[in-house]
Design a protein around this motif. Structure first.
Motif, PDB file in Angstrom:
ATOM      1  N   LEU A 109      91.382  17.018  62.885  1.00 17.12           N
ATOM      2  CA  LEU A 109      90.557  16.095  63.668  1.00 17.12           C
ATOM      3  C   LEU A 109      89.850  15.081  62.777  1.00 17.12           C
ATOM      4  N   TYR A 180      85.943  19.453  68.812  1.00 13.58           N
ATOM      5  CA  TYR A 180      85.622  20.043  67.505  1.00 13.58           C
ATOM      6  C   TYR A 180      86.001  21.525  67.491  1.00 13.58           C
ATOM      7  N   ALA A 183      89.792  22.084  67.168  1.00 19.62           N
ATOM      8  CA  ALA A 183      90.445  21.639  65.936  1.00 19.62           C
ATOM      9  C   ALA A 183      90.634  22.777  64.937  1.00 19.62           C
ATOM     10  N   THR A 186      88.343  19.683  60.525  1.00 21.06           N
ATOM     11  CA  THR A 186      87.927  18.285  60.636  1.00 21.06           C
ATOM     12  C   THR A 186      88.009  17.657  59.252  1.00 21.06           C
ATOM     13  N   SER A 202      80.878  19.190  62.959  1.00 23.72           N
ATOM     14  CA  SER A 202      81.987  20.131  62.878  1.00 23.72           C
ATOM     15  C   SER A 202      81.524  21.508  62.413  1.00 23.72           C
ATOM     16  N   THR A 207      83.895  24.797  62.824  1.00 20.97           N
ATOM     17  CA  THR A 207      85.204  24.293  62.387  1.00 20.97           C
ATOM     18  C   THR A 207      85.133  23.844  60.941  1.00 20.97           C
TER      19      THR A 207
END
Length: 214
Positions: A109, A180, A183, A186, A202, A207
């Motif tokens: 992402l 987020y 994903a 990120t 994030s 993440t």
């Protein structure tokens, strides 16, 4: 390069300056005659503000150097993600948003703008190398009138990775939090940043982040 701050002072004023990246790298942000005039007006107006807030020590240093604002007028106040950025366990919510934006099952992402310093062209080259899916979130990323978007389109075409790329355009905050969470990681590959809020957003969602140290 926009005349946003009135020169005439009618009340006490505290101004936030997130960064002055276009002044640090002027060769990548041509202002034109009107932009330079607006910058002079902005500098004039800044002389009469009561205080300035910057997001980081780096931004403070740049503001002192490029705008001649006295150090003792500048307060560094770091950014933080909204409390809505958090881990989501509701599988229905995750699947609804994944379908809404046609997201691949596993993706990297990017959230942000298309300015030169964001290094999206470099990011696309890395996506080619690792053969991953990339989701690009941001309103400007779908604005076909922008030179940067034309360059991104051309890069995607030349690398042959069109099937790896998903662009959502603008998304509301609730959906962004969910994206987020969806994903795999990120990425923020910027060449320069004033702060880099997507890193914290994030992390708040649990993440992992891959980012440049700038």
């Amino acid at each position: 390069f926009f005349h946003t701050l009135p020169v005439k002072k009618e009340t006490s004023r505290v101004v936030t300056i997130h960064d002055v990246i276009p002044l640090v790298f002027p060769e990548h942000f041509p202002a034109g005659i009107r932009g330079h005039i607006n910058l002079l007006l902005q500098k004039l107006a800044l002389k009469d503000v009561d205080a300035v807030i910057c997001d980081s020590q780096t931004s403070k240093n740049d503001v002192v150097k490029k705008l001649s604002v006295p150090k003792d007028k500048i307060n560094v106040v770091y950014l933080a993600p909204s409390p809505s950025f958090k881990k989501i366990s509701d599988q229905h919510q995750l699947s609804v948003v994944a379908r809404k934006y046609s997201l691949p099952p596993r993706f990297i992402l990017y959230v942000g703008d298309v300015n030169w310093n964001k290094n999206i062209l470099g990011l696309l080259e890395s996506i080619k190398i690792v053969n991953a899916n990339l989701v690009l979130v941001g309103e400007s990323l779908v604005d076909e009138s922008l030179i940067q978007v034309k360059e991104i389109d051309a890069k995607i075409e030349s690398l042959g990775i069109k099937s790896n790329i998903t662009r959502t355009g603008f998304v509301p905050e609730k959906d962004l939090v969910t994206i987020y969470n969806l994903a795999f990681l990120t990425v923020l590959p910027s060449l320069y940043e004033g702060f880099g809020l997507p890193v914290l957003e994030s992390m708040a969602c649990g993440t992992p982040i891959v980012c440049s140290d700038v």
